[in-house]
Design a protein around this motif. Structure first.
Motif, PDB file in Angstrom:
ATOM      1  N   GLU A  30      40.587  38.459  44.009  1.00 18.06           N
ATOM      2  CA  GLU A  30      40.086  39.656  43.319  1.00 18.06           C
ATOM      3  C   GLU A  30      41.096  40.799  43.388  1.00 18.06           C
ATOM      4  O   GLU A  30      41.160  41.618  42.482  1.00 18.06           O
ATOM      5  CB  GLU A  30      38.743  40.096  43.920  1.00 18.06           C
ATOM      6  N   ARG A  43      38.633  54.559  41.333  1.00 19.66           N
ATOM      7  CA  ARG A  43      38.228  55.812  41.984  1.00 19.66           C
ATOM      8  C   ARG A  43      37.901  55.559  43.458  1.00 19.66           C
ATOM      9  O   ARG A  43      38.210  56.377  44.322  1.00 19.66           O
ATOM     10  CB  ARG A  43      37.004  56.390  41.250  1.00 19.66           C
ATOM     11  N   GLU A 120      29.273  51.175  56.790  1.00 21.66           N
ATOM     12  CA  GLU A 120      28.827  51.475  55.424  1.00 21.66           C
ATOM     13  C   GLU A 120      28.358  50.199  54.706  1.00 21.66           C
ATOM     14  O   GLU A 120      27.274  50.167  54.120  1.00 21.66           O
ATOM     15  CB  GLU A 120      29.970  52.125  54.640  1.00 21.66           C
ATOM     16  N   TYR A 143      34.322  45.290  43.357  1.00 20.32           N
ATOM     17  CA  TYR A 143      34.073  46.726  43.274  1.00 20.32           C
ATOM     18  C   TYR A 143      34.084  47.427  44.633  1.00 20.32           C
ATOM     19  O   TYR A 143      34.579  48.548  44.757  1.00 20.32           O
ATOM     20  CB  TYR A 143      32.722  46.991  42.590  1.00 20.32           C
ATOM     21  N   ARG A 148      38.603  49.010  49.123  1.00 18.90           N
ATOM     22  CA  ARG A 148      38.700  49.339  50.553  1.00 18.90           C
ATOM     23  C   ARG A 148      39.853  48.577  51.188  1.00 18.90           C
ATOM     24  O   ARG A 148      40.609  49.126  51.998  1.00 18.90           O
ATOM     25  CB  ARG A 148      37.373  49.009  51.251  1.00 18.90           C
TER      26      ARG A 148
END
Lengths: 259, 277
Positions: A30, A43, A120, A143, A148
């Motif tokens: 990915e 973003r 998280e 995503y 990250r």
């Protein structure tokens, strides 16, 4: 402990290892597709670099200067007794650039970002937010994980470079307090001691540490299943495993260099 | 021992079919070798007592939860063996309303609703996305919540936003998991109206509900569950004539409270209440 239980333990570990390997392969796949997909996740990547890289600059600066100061103070006190005063530059390069720069940067990132990412993601699993991404056709690996992962890797490399510069520059400032020396002379001696292999070694280590820290954090985050009590457990594991794997990788890379 | 209807064992000819599906959690079978099917273009309702595995069944059918064993067929093809591209296409065409809303807590309501559009409708400008979000929120009188985080909304409002997120991509299949509880009367009416419109437009709806009004509004097909097993699965008329005492008992028990409202489903079922064991 019976042979049966040992066997079951081995099978369990082997399965876990294979699952982790598959998970990592999926992340790499990915990651390669990330730029091609022109992801909305760009973003998220920027935000991750901001949190992991930019916001950590303060603490990295402090530790780098403190480390440079310690090496200078110790070196200037001890080395001249053995007539090896010039070795201080080589020691600075080895300790800051090649060894502790990448390792301490990785430790800072594990403590700040590794725990944050694991926590998280773990909370998102419990609140079914990961399932919500799947339900609207958004791949959570693509995503959530890839930005990250990339953010941590990029930040680790850049922060290590920053650590090295700041450590070496900070040591110059400390030198001024103990034994004032010309800026040009200090950096001429320093540049005379540094080799390309030192820089390459530092960059390779920071890249490997970045991959380890981010992978361990996201893997642990996704290991949460049903209970909120699992979240602090995976955060602790991401720190422990991150430290151990980074130190092991550091030893292996250093061994390869000397072999 | 309750028997599954003959259709339930077939994988072909149905839009979605589950065959021999087993899902376990903490060594307990949540779905125990379940067979079920859902026809295309009509509305199915899954009913059963709390904790019987309805939500898990819905998630398996939507391709969100991967079963431990068994198969899920999408138009005869194994759903979990589809290529990544086809699976993405299937999920893009679906909407899923979660029982606990499952909104993305780090995003505002606007961002929650915009993300699916930003991802899958890249031709839309931000202005067009904002317009679409505003139209949906206005329908539900929730425009004021646009810049709030999910935690700042009531449970009912969160569920409505979850519903709006599910329909924002205009799905061909909508999975609904208990959307009506904790909503006020006005909100229920608005939501029911939207669901009715979707049904009229030919959207395949698969809903888990205890609500008699929603059931009477949309149910063409019923799935009755208990303790991780499907007791009955078939057209509404066929299931309502079931002589299976467990099915009758569940229908009366599950709906007894809800049936005191406007529409008495038990009346629709032909006065089965009298046959309660």
């Amino acid at each position: 402990m019976t042979i049966g239980s040992i066997g079951r333990g081995v099978i369990l570990k082997a399965r876990e290892f294979l699952y982790a390997a598959g998970f990592m392969a999926n992340i790499f796949k990915e990651t390669l597709l990330f730029a091609k997909k022109k992801q909305v996740g760009f973003r998220v990547l920027v935000m991750q670099i901001l949190f992991t890289g930019i916001e950590a600059m303060g603490i990295v600066s402090l530790i780098a200067v403190a480390l440079g100061a310690v090496i200078i103070v110790e070196g200037i006190s001890i080395l001249p007794r053995f007539g090896q005063g010039q070795l201080i530059y080589t020691i600075l390069i080895i300790v800051i650039t090649r060894e502790l720069g990448p390792l301490l940067t990785a430790f800072i990132i594990i403590a700040r970002s590794g725990t944050a990412i694991a926590t998280e993601l773990g909370n998102m699993v419990i609140n079914h937010e990961i399932e919500a991404y799947l339900s609207v056709g958004i791949n959570p690996i693509s995503y959530l994980v890839v930005p990250r992962f990339l953010g941590v890797v990029i930040s680790t490399v850049l922060l290590t470079v920053y650590f090295n510069f700041f450590g070496l520059f900070g040591s110059f400032l400390v030198t001024q307090l103990i034994r004032p020396i010309q800026f040009a002379e200090y950096f001429r001696n320093l540049l005379g001691s540094i080799q390309v292999v030192d820089i390459v070694s530092s960059l390779i280590k920071s890249l490997v540490f970045g991959v380890i820290v981010s992978f361990v954090a996201v893997y642990q985050g996704f290991k949460v299943r049903i209970a909120s009590t699992e979240v602090p457990q995976v955060a602790i594991k991401s720190v422990g495993q991150g430290f151990v794997l980074c130190i092991l990788a550091d030893a292996v890379i250093t061994l390869i260099y000397y072999i | 021992m309750p028997s599954a209807p003959p259709q339930a064992t077939r994988s072909h000819g149905h839009y979605l079919s589950l065959r021999n599906v087993l899902v376990t959690s903490e060594h307990t079978a949540v779905l125990n070798k379940v067979d079920a099917h859902f026809p295309e273009g009509i509305s199915s309702v899954i009913m059963g007592p709390s904790g019987c595995g309805k939500s898990t069944l819905l998630k398996v059918a939507a391709g969100i939860t991967v079963p431990d064993s068994g198969k899920v067929y999408l138009q005869g093809k194994n759903l979990f063996r589809l290529s990544e591209k086809k699976l993405l296409h299937f999920r893009k065409g679906n909407g899923f309303v979660f029982q606990d809303a499952a909104l993305w807590s780090n995003k505002t309501i606007q961002q929650n609703l915009a993300l699916p559009l930003q991802f899958h409708r890249r031709e839309l400008s931000q202005h067009a996305i904002d317009r679409r979000i505003n139209i949906l929120l206005e329908k539900m009188d929730l425009v004021d919540t646009l810049n709030l985080r999910p935690a700042q909304l009531s449970t009912g409002e969160q569920k409505v936003v979850s519903f709006l997120r599910a329909v924002i991509l205009e799905p061909s299949t909508l999975f609904i998991d208990e959307v009506l509880p904790s909503l006020d009367h006005v909100m229920v009416e608005r939501l029911m109206s939207m669901i009715r419109d979707l049904k009229q437009q030919g959207c395949t709806i698969i809903a888990v509900t205890h609500d008699a009004r929603l059931t009477s509004l949309i149910a063409d097909h019923l799935v009755i569950m208990n303790r991780g097993r499907v007791l009955e699965c078939g057209p509404f008329d066929s299931v309502r004539k079931s002589k299976n005492h467990e099915v009758i008992s569940i229908l009366t028990e599950v709906l007894s409270e809800a049936a005191t409202y406007e529409t008495d489903l038990l009346d629709l079922l032909g006065g089965e209440k009298t046959t309660e064991p």
